[in-house]
Design a protein around this motif. Structure first.
Motif, PDB file in Angstrom:
ATOM      1  N   THR A 158       0.860  -1.193   0.000  1.00  0.00           N
ATOM      2  CA  THR A 158       0.000   0.000   0.000  1.00  0.00           C
ATOM      3  C   THR A 158       0.890   1.235   0.000  1.00  0.00           C
ATOM      4  O   THR A 158       1.869   1.306   0.779  1.00  0.00           O
ATOM      5  N   MET A 159       0.563   2.159  -0.840  1.00  0.00           N
ATOM      6  CA  MET A 159       1.331   3.407  -0.932  1.00  0.00           C
ATOM      7  C   MET A 159       0.382   4.591  -1.062  1.00  0.00           C
ATOM      8  O   MET A 159      -0.788   4.436  -1.423  1.00  0.00           O
ATOM      9  N   ARG A 160       0.926   5.749  -0.758  1.00  0.00           N
ATOM     10  CA  ARG A 160       0.148   6.982  -0.908  1.00  0.00           C
ATOM     11  C   ARG A 160       0.515   7.643  -2.231  1.00  0.00           C
ATOM     12  O   ARG A 160       1.686   7.706  -2.595  1.00  0.00           O
ATOM     13  N   ASN A 165       3.322   9.016  -7.099  1.00  0.00           N
ATOM     14  CA  ASN A 165       3.773   8.519  -5.799  1.00  0.00           C
ATOM     15  C   ASN A 165       4.235   9.689  -4.952  1.00  0.00           C
ATOM     16  O   ASN A 165       5.102  10.475  -5.354  1.00  0.00           O
ATOM     17  N   VAL A 166       3.663   9.816  -3.763  1.00  0.00           N
ATOM     18  CA  VAL A 166       3.966  10.960  -2.908  1.00  0.00           C
ATOM     19  C   VAL A 166       5.421  10.936  -2.461  1.00  0.00           C
ATOM     20  O   VAL A 166       6.086  11.995  -2.360  1.00  0.00           O
ATOM     21  N   GLU A 167       5.973   9.755  -2.186  1.00  0.00           N
ATOM     22  CA  GLU A 167       7.336   9.659  -1.655  1.00  0.00           C
ATOM     23  C   GLU A 167       8.402   9.771  -2.750  1.00  0.00           C
ATOM     24  O   GLU A 167       9.382  10.497  -2.596  1.00  0.00           O
ATOM     25  N   SER A 168       8.199   9.072  -3.857  1.00  0.00           N
ATOM     26  CA  SER A 168       9.238   9.067  -4.901  1.00  0.00           C
ATOM     27  C   SER A 168       8.985  10.072  -6.007  1.00  0.00           C
ATOM     28  O   SER A 168       9.890  10.403  -6.771  1.00  0.00           O
ATOM     29  N   GLY A 169       7.735  10.542  -6.131  1.00  0.00           N
ATOM     30  CA  GLY A 169       7.400  11.458  -7.218  1.00  0.00           C
ATOM     31  C   GLY A 169       7.211  10.766  -8.548  1.00  0.00           C
ATOM     32  O   GLY A 169       7.013  11.420  -9.576  1.00  0.00           O
ATOM     33  N   ARG A 170       7.249   9.464  -8.536  1.00  0.00           N
ATOM     34  CA  ARG A 170       7.124   8.699  -9.774  1.00  0.00           C
ATOM     35  C   ARG A 170       5.663   8.668 -10.225  1.00  0.00           C
ATOM     36  O   ARG A 170       4.743   8.519  -9.427  1.00  0.00           O
ATOM     37  N   SER A 171       5.456   8.788 -11.550  1.00  0.00           N
ATOM     38  CA  SER A 171       4.111   8.696 -12.112  1.00  0.00           C
ATOM     39  C   SER A 171       3.732   7.246 -12.343  1.00  0.00           C
ATOM     40  O   SER A 171       4.584   6.424 -12.733  1.00  0.00           O
TER      41      SER A 171
END
Length: 256
Positions: A217-219, A236-242
């Motif tokens: 689970t991720m935000r 992705n909130v943590e990595s900034g990846r789309s």
């Protein structure tokens, strides 16, 4: 009332005249009393009777039940010494024109009409076909995300909308009303649309790995909005990846 008095009524001739005059005065008084005791129609009542007789033979009102609408109380209807004349100058209007030649006057009155017909015989009429429908329990406003708990199941005629009614409560999950729905109104397919479960800029709980022996689970931040089952772009909130996810519920998605 002062009665006439004859002097020197002791002569036979005057006695005979006095007796005749007394009978004459008494007869006239009786006739006057009888005339006063007979109720006469008012001028408007006479107009009503003649108007109804005329309407019974006029093509615009023949076969209909009509009633003369009372005139404005400020208008005095004069008694007509002759038969009144009636016209219907405006075929699409209920007003008729009434004319009197003596004394000379004219007046417009309205006839309220209702087509006279026998009530239909419903004894042998087929019973209406009933369909299972969902009806709202209370007033539901436009934009409401509906749930099965907001509706009752009922049976009612649905002539003309058989292909539009919604009978299965499972089909309305995560649906949104596009118009107000009053209580006891059957729900139709054009009353709803897919609800927006994820809005742009909102945080989304994204799951991955379901059915593969693990679950993550991720935000993520929603870069698009969408409804149930729609694919939207996320970040992705943590990595900034789309990444792309499929919406599974309110602010919830799973990786494609």
């Amino acid at each position: 009332m002062q009665m006439p008095c004859l002097k020197n009524a002791d002569t036979p001739r005057l006695k005979r005249w006095g007796l005749w005059l007394g009978v004459c005065v008494l007869s006239q008084a009786q006739l006057g009393f009888a005339a006063d005791s007979v109720a006469t129609d008012t001028a408007f009542e006479v107009l009503q009777k003649q108007a109804l007789q005329w309407a019974a033979n006029h093509p615009s009102f023949q076969g209909k039940q009509v009633q003369v609408v009372p005139v404005d109380p400020r208008i005095t209807v004069q008694s007509c010494q002759q038969t009144m004349q009636f016209e219907h100058p405006f075929p699409n209007q209920p007003a008729i024109r009434v004319r009197c030649a003596q004394p000379v006057w004219q007046l417009f009155v309205n006839l309220n009409s209702a087509q006279a017909f026998a009530p239909p015989n419903r004894a042998n009429a087929p019973a209406p076909v009933l369909h299972k429908v969902l009806v709202s329990k209370e007033l539901l406003k436009r934009g409401t995300v509906i749930t099965p708990a907001m509706f009752n199941s009922a049976e009612m005629p649905a002539a003309g909308m058989e292909n539009q009614i919604i009978s299965d409560a499972k089909l309305i999950k995560n649906m949104e009303l596009v118009r107000d729905l009053v209580p006891n109104t059957p729900l139709r397919s054009y009353d709803v649309k897919n609800a927006i479960l994820v809005k742009r800029g909102h945080e989304v709980q994204v799951t991955a790995g379901e059915g593969q022996g693990f679950s993550i689970t991720m935000r993520a931040e929603a870069l698009q909005e969408g409804g149930l089952g729609e694919q939207i772009r996320l970040k992705n909130v943590e990595s900034g990846r789309s990444l792309y996810g499929v919406i599974t519920g309110p602010n919830a998605a799973k990786l494609r």
